[in-house]
Design a protein around this motif. Structure first.
Motif, PDB file in Angstrom:
ATOM      1  N   ALA A  15       0.812  -1.223   0.000  1.00  0.00           N
ATOM      2  CA  ALA A  15       0.000   0.000   0.000  1.00  0.00           C
ATOM      3  C   ALA A  15       0.842   1.270   0.000  1.00  0.00           C
ATOM      4  O   ALA A  15       0.436   2.300   0.536  1.00  0.00           O
ATOM      5  N   LYS A  16       2.007   1.201  -0.632  1.00  0.00           N
ATOM      6  CA  LYS A  16       2.882   2.378  -0.705  1.00  0.00           C
ATOM      7  C   LYS A  16       2.230   3.483  -1.546  1.00  0.00           C
ATOM      8  O   LYS A  16       2.138   4.637  -1.115  1.00  0.00           O
ATOM      9  N   THR A  17       1.795   3.135  -2.739  1.00  0.00           N
ATOM     10  CA  THR A  17       1.178   4.126  -3.620  1.00  0.00           C
ATOM     11  C   THR A  17      -0.128   4.640  -3.032  1.00  0.00           C
ATOM     12  O   THR A  17      -0.427   5.835  -3.099  1.00  0.00           O
ATOM     13  N   THR A  18      -0.917   3.748  -2.455  1.00  0.00           N
ATOM     14  CA  THR A  18      -2.159   4.159  -1.802  1.00  0.00           C
ATOM     15  C   THR A  18      -1.878   5.160  -0.698  1.00  0.00           C
ATOM     16  O   THR A  18      -2.605   6.145  -0.521  1.00  0.00           O
ATOM     17  N   THR A  19      -0.798   4.935   0.044  1.00  0.00           N
ATOM     18  CA  THR A  19      -0.426   5.848   1.130  1.00  0.00           C
ATOM     19  C   THR A  19      -0.045   7.220   0.597  1.00  0.00           C
ATOM     20  O   THR A  19      -0.463   8.247   1.134  1.00  0.00           O
ATOM     21  N   VAL A  20       0.746   7.251  -0.470  1.00  0.00           N
ATOM     22  CA  VAL A  20       1.152   8.539  -1.040  1.00  0.00           C
ATOM     23  C   VAL A  20      -0.071   9.323  -1.527  1.00  0.00           C
ATOM     24  O   VAL A  20      -0.233  10.514  -1.220  1.00  0.00           O
ATOM     25  N   ALA A  21      -0.938   8.655  -2.285  1.00  0.00           N
ATOM     26  CA  ALA A  21      -2.108   9.327  -2.844  1.00  0.00           C
ATOM     27  C   ALA A  21      -3.070   9.786  -1.749  1.00  0.00           C
ATOM     28  O   ALA A  21      -3.543  10.931  -1.746  1.00  0.00           O
ATOM     29  N   SER A  22      -3.360   8.900  -0.801  1.00  0.00           N
ATOM     30  CA  SER A  22      -4.355   9.208   0.233  1.00  0.00           C
ATOM     31  C   SER A  22      -3.837  10.214   1.244  1.00  0.00           C
ATOM     32  O   SER A  22      -4.564  11.122   1.663  1.00  0.00           O
ATOM     33  N   LEU A  23      -2.579  10.057   1.641  1.00  0.00           N
ATOM     34  CA  LEU A  23      -1.997  11.015   2.581  1.00  0.00           C
ATOM     35  C   LEU A  23      -1.895  12.391   1.932  1.00  0.00           C
ATOM     36  O   LEU A  23      -2.180  13.409   2.571  1.00  0.00           O
ATOM     37  N   GLY A  24      -1.498  12.424   0.657  1.00  0.00           N
ATOM     38  CA  GLY A  24      -1.423  13.694  -0.047  1.00  0.00           C
ATOM     39  C   GLY A  24      -2.769  14.392  -0.101  1.00  0.00           C
ATOM     40  O   GLY A  24      -2.876  15.600   0.168  1.00  0.00           O
ATOM     41  N   ALA A  25      -3.832  13.637  -0.431  1.00  0.00           N
ATOM     42  CA  ALA A  25      -5.169  14.214  -0.496  1.00  0.00           C
ATOM     43  C   ALA A  25      -5.639  14.680   0.881  1.00  0.00           C
ATOM     44  O   ALA A  25      -6.287  15.726   1.007  1.00  0.00           O
ATOM     45  N   ALA A  26      -5.315  13.903   1.921  1.00  0.00           N
ATOM     46  CA  ALA A  26      -5.727  14.282   3.271  1.00  0.00           C
ATOM     47  C   ALA A  26      -5.010  15.549   3.726  1.00  0.00           C
ATOM     48  O   ALA A  26      -5.609  16.414   4.384  1.00  0.00           O
ATOM     49  N   LEU A  27      -3.736  15.683   3.394  1.00  0.00           N
ATOM     50  CA  LEU A  27      -2.995  16.905   3.741  1.00  0.00           C
ATOM     51  C   LEU A  27      -3.555  18.102   2.978  1.00  0.00           C
ATOM     52  O   LEU A  27      -3.660  19.206   3.525  1.00  0.00           O
ATOM     53  N   ALA A  28      -3.913  17.890   1.709  1.00  0.00           N
ATOM     54  CA  ALA A  28      -4.527  18.974   0.931  1.00  0.00           C
ATOM     55  C   ALA A  28      -5.853  19.383   1.551  1.00  0.00           C
ATOM     56  O   ALA A  28      -6.212  20.570   1.556  1.00  0.00           O
ATOM     57  N   GLY A  29      -6.579  18.404   2.093  1.00  0.00           N
ATOM     58  CA  GLY A  29      -7.833  18.701   2.760  1.00  0.00           C
ATOM     59  C   GLY A  29      -7.658  19.545   4.010  1.00  0.00           C
ATOM     60  O   GLY A  29      -8.602  20.198   4.465  1.00  0.00           O
ATOM     61  N   LEU A  30      -6.450  19.536   4.561  1.00  0.00           N
ATOM     62  CA  LEU A  30      -6.134  20.372   5.733  1.00  0.00           C
ATOM     63  C   LEU A  30      -5.638  21.759   5.319  1.00  0.00           C
ATOM     64  O   LEU A  30      -5.250  22.560   6.174  1.00  0.00           O
ATOM     65  N   GLY A  31      -5.637  22.021   4.020  1.00  0.00           N
ATOM     66  CA  GLY A  31      -5.209  23.331   3.536  1.00  0.00           C
ATOM     67  C   GLY A  31      -3.743  23.409   3.163  1.00  0.00           C
ATOM     68  O   GLY A  31      -3.240  24.496   2.843  1.00  0.00           O
ATOM     69  N   ARG A  32      -3.041  22.281   3.187  1.00  0.00           N
ATOM     70  CA  ARG A  32      -1.626  22.272   2.807  1.00  0.00           C
ATOM     71  C   ARG A  32      -1.483  22.206   1.287  1.00  0.00           C
ATOM     72  O   ARG A  32      -2.276  21.557   0.607  1.00  0.00           O
TER      73      ARG A  32
END
Length: 264
Positions: A15-32
């Motif tokens: 789940a390396k790629t899933t982690t990159v994509a999902s973590l990136g989207a979640a950080l963007a959701g925090l305004g980053r």
């Protein structure tokens, strides 16, 4: 200061790629402001974020070996993150980079002009310990190791940690091992919990919380060209949002990292 995070594990299917994509989207959701970098010639991150690698004219390959500015290759995604995409051409980059002096620094040089544009850069390293992964580790400030919660999944972690140590000694003395992220976790099984305890004891590195649960939502999201966060509420999305909040507070507010040891 921009945080550059490499997500690395030479074992596939963790789940390396899933982690990159999902973590990136979640950080963007925090305004980053978030950039994700696909360093895998298979282009799975690129595909999972809604772009067909077979139809792209330029990719990170052209940035690393063709001297095209990375800013000219960036793509937008539906999840609010910017993407430096990969195509199968990247498979030939390792051979080309091997002939160049300072080959481990190619990605770091390419990303340097972009750092003022983003708060977080997350690098999806390929499932190997070759030149591309060394580029990811050399460009990063921290490295996160997704680890499937099964006994055989940690075979090879010692080799990855030796590579991280060598990078710290040679090309990136400031690289920090952030810790292991448990993925494909089944809270119903004693086995999953035992694996986490073994990882923490054996490798003496933090195990981040929360664990990422096993759910079919991840496969469904990848097939649709979006992350698991863009669909209806589910436990996988909730876990990545919680992880993003923990990391964001740790990186930008100086809060303690949330690990299994610190969870009551």
């Amino acid at each position: 200061m921009t945080m550059v995070l490499a997500v690395a594990n030479q074992k596939g299917g963790v789940a390396k790629t899933t982690t990159v994509a999902s973590l990136g989207a979640a950080l963007a959701g925090l305004g980053r402001r978030v950039l994700v970098v696909d360093l895998d010639p298979q282009g799975c991150l690129t595909f999972s974020l809604g772009h067909n690698p077979d139809r792209l004219e330029r990719s990170v390959h052209d940035v690393l070996v063709g001297d095209i500015p990375a800013k000219e290759v960036l793509l937008d995604t539906g999840d609010g993150v910017s993407l430096l995409p990969a195509t199968i051409d990247l498979a030939g980059a390792e051979a080309l980079l091997l002939m160049r002096p300072g080959r481990e620094f190619a990605l770091k040089r390419a990303l340097a002009p972009l750092l003022d544009l983003f708060d977080v850069v997350v690098i999806d390293c390929p499932p190997s310990l070759g030149v591309l992964t060394l580029n990811g580790l050399t460009a990063a400030q921290q490295v996160l190791v997704p680890l499937q919660c099964e006994t055989l999944a940690h075979r090879g972690v010692g080799q990855l940690l030796r590579t991280v140590s060598e990078v710290q000694q040679i090309t990136n003395p400031d690289l920090v091992l952030l810790g292991a992220l448990p993925t494909l976790y089944d809270a119903r099984t004693t086995h999953s919990r035992d694996v986490l305890a073994d990882v923490s004891d054996r490798y003496a590195m933090p195990v981040l919380a929360p664990p990422i649960p096993r759910t079919v939502r991840f496969a469904e999201a990848s097939a649709s060209g979006a992350t698991v966060l863009s669909g209806r509420k589910n436990k996988g999305a909730d876990a990545y949002r919680e992880l993003a909040q923990s990391l964001s507070a740790h990186w930008f507010d100086g809060a303690a990292l949330v690990t299994f040891e610190s969870v009551p």
